[in-house]
Design an enzyme around this catalytic site. Structure first.
Site, PDB file in Angstrom:
ATOM      1  N   ASP A  31       0.843  -1.200   0.000  1.00  0.00           N
ATOM      2  CA  ASP A  31       0.000   0.000   0.000  1.00  0.00           C
ATOM      3  C   ASP A  31       0.873   1.243   0.000  1.00  0.00           C
ATOM      4  O   ASP A  31       1.697   1.419   0.905  1.00  0.00           O
ATOM      5  CB  ASP A  31      -0.855   0.040   1.276  1.00  0.00           C
ATOM      6  N   ASP A 163     -10.310  -5.617  -0.490  1.00  0.00           N
ATOM      7  CA  ASP A 163      -9.272  -5.069   0.386  1.00  0.00           C
ATOM      8  C   ASP A 163      -9.868  -4.281   1.547  1.00  0.00           C
ATOM      9  O   ASP A 163     -10.543  -3.277   1.330  1.00  0.00           O
ATOM     10  CB  ASP A 163      -8.361  -4.157  -0.458  1.00  0.00           C
TER      11      ASP A 163
HETATM   12  C1  DX5 Z   1      -6.303   0.447   3.345  1.00  0.00           C
HETATM   13  C2  DX5 Z   1      -5.349  -0.462   2.604  1.00  0.00           C
HETATM   14  C3  DX5 Z   1      -5.477  -1.895   2.973  1.00  0.00           C
HETATM   15  C4  DX5 Z   1      -5.260  -2.196   4.415  1.00  0.00           C
HETATM   16  C5  DX5 Z   1      -5.659  -3.607   4.717  1.00  0.00           C
HETATM   17  O1  DX5 Z   1      -6.220   1.729   2.823  1.00  0.00           O
HETATM   18  O2  DX5 Z   1      -5.558  -0.365   1.214  1.00  0.00           O
HETATM   19  O3  DX5 Z   1      -4.658  -2.696   2.137  1.00  0.00           O
HETATM   20  O4  DX5 Z   1      -3.944  -2.006   4.811  1.00  0.00           O
HETATM   21  O5  DX5 Z   1      -5.481  -3.785   6.074  1.00  0.00           O
HETATM   22  P1  DX5 Z   1      -6.589  -4.444   7.001  1.00  0.00           P
HETATM   23  O6  DX5 Z   1      -6.676  -5.889   6.611  1.00  0.00           O
HETATM   24  O7  DX5 Z   1      -6.027  -4.233   8.374  1.00  0.00           O
HETATM   25  O8  DX5 Z   1      -7.876  -3.712   6.784  1.00  0.00           O
HETATM   26 ZN    ZN Z   2      -4.554  -1.887  -0.083  1.00  0.00          ZN
END
Ligand code: DX5
Ligand code: ZN
Length: 203
Positions: A31, A163
């Protein structure tokens, strides 16, 4: 279904990142935030040692610069957000020079906005939380988008990625997705392997 582990929350912990790289995760979900498209800004150490295939998720305003900054990691997919971007066809053909192309849609964005581009992209990223940070609860309202996308998959060849907020309970709601991005549920725990097997069992 493949698992792409988000290393957002452990971005400065090289030991933990190495552990994920050596786990049975299928991809590493990377990310990237610029402090403009979203308030947060990511700072990653040199990750050129990674062995797993990379799925790069850009949450940035200036997509082209970030593609150039990260192309040396040879991501398999590069995904950028639909929102706040014009000239999507131009962005799609730019990104395609470096990787397979994904477009992300935030929870409130109607999936229909992607119809004009669906024959040109390789991945649709359905955000199940607002982009910007890990550890937020899964928003069930986005699940209805999967019906439309699965219908489109009969005609076009792209993969569906979900996601945000995925854990061993919410994964069972995501029927028919091809990639599950999992952050906190894997990286908040000592043993990533145990968490990955919980997700695989629950799906
Ligand atoms: C949020 C990101 C995600 C996030 C996922 O903006 O795009 O990829 O890090 O993390 P979790 O599984 O903790 O929601
Ligand atoms: Zn993400």
């Amino acid at each position: 279904m493949l698992i792409s582990t988000s290393i957002l929350k452990i971005q400065n912990d090289l030991e933990k990142i190495k552990k994920i790289d050596q786990s049975s995760t299928d991809y590493i979900h990377f990310d990237v935030m610029d402090g403009q498209f979203v308030p947060a800004k990511t700072e990653y150490p040199d990750l050129s040692f990674l062995q797993k295939p990379i799925d790069l998720h850009l949450m940035v305003q200036d997509v082209k610069s970030y593609v150039l900054n990260y192309q040396s990691l040879h991501p398999v997919y590069i995904t950028f957000p639909y929102e706040k971007h014009d000239h999507l066809l131009d962005l799609i053909s730019f990104v395609r020079k470096y990787a397979k192309v994904g477009i992300a849609i935030s929870p409130k964005t109607d999936v229909e906005v992607l119809r004009p581009y669906i024959d040109q992209i390789d991945l649709v990223l359905v955000m199940s939380v607002e982009p910007g940070k890990g550890g937020q609860p899964f928003q069930k309202e986005v699940l209805q988008k999967l019906d439309t996308l699965k219908e489109w998959q009969k005609q076009f060849s792209f993969v569906i990625e979900m996601d945000g907020g995925i854990n061993e309970e919410t994964i069972s709601l995501c029927r028919g997705i091809d990639f599950a991005v999992v952050g906190s549920f894997i990286t908040d725990f000592e043993d990533p392997e145990e968490q990955i097997s919980k997700i695989k069992k629950a799906n």
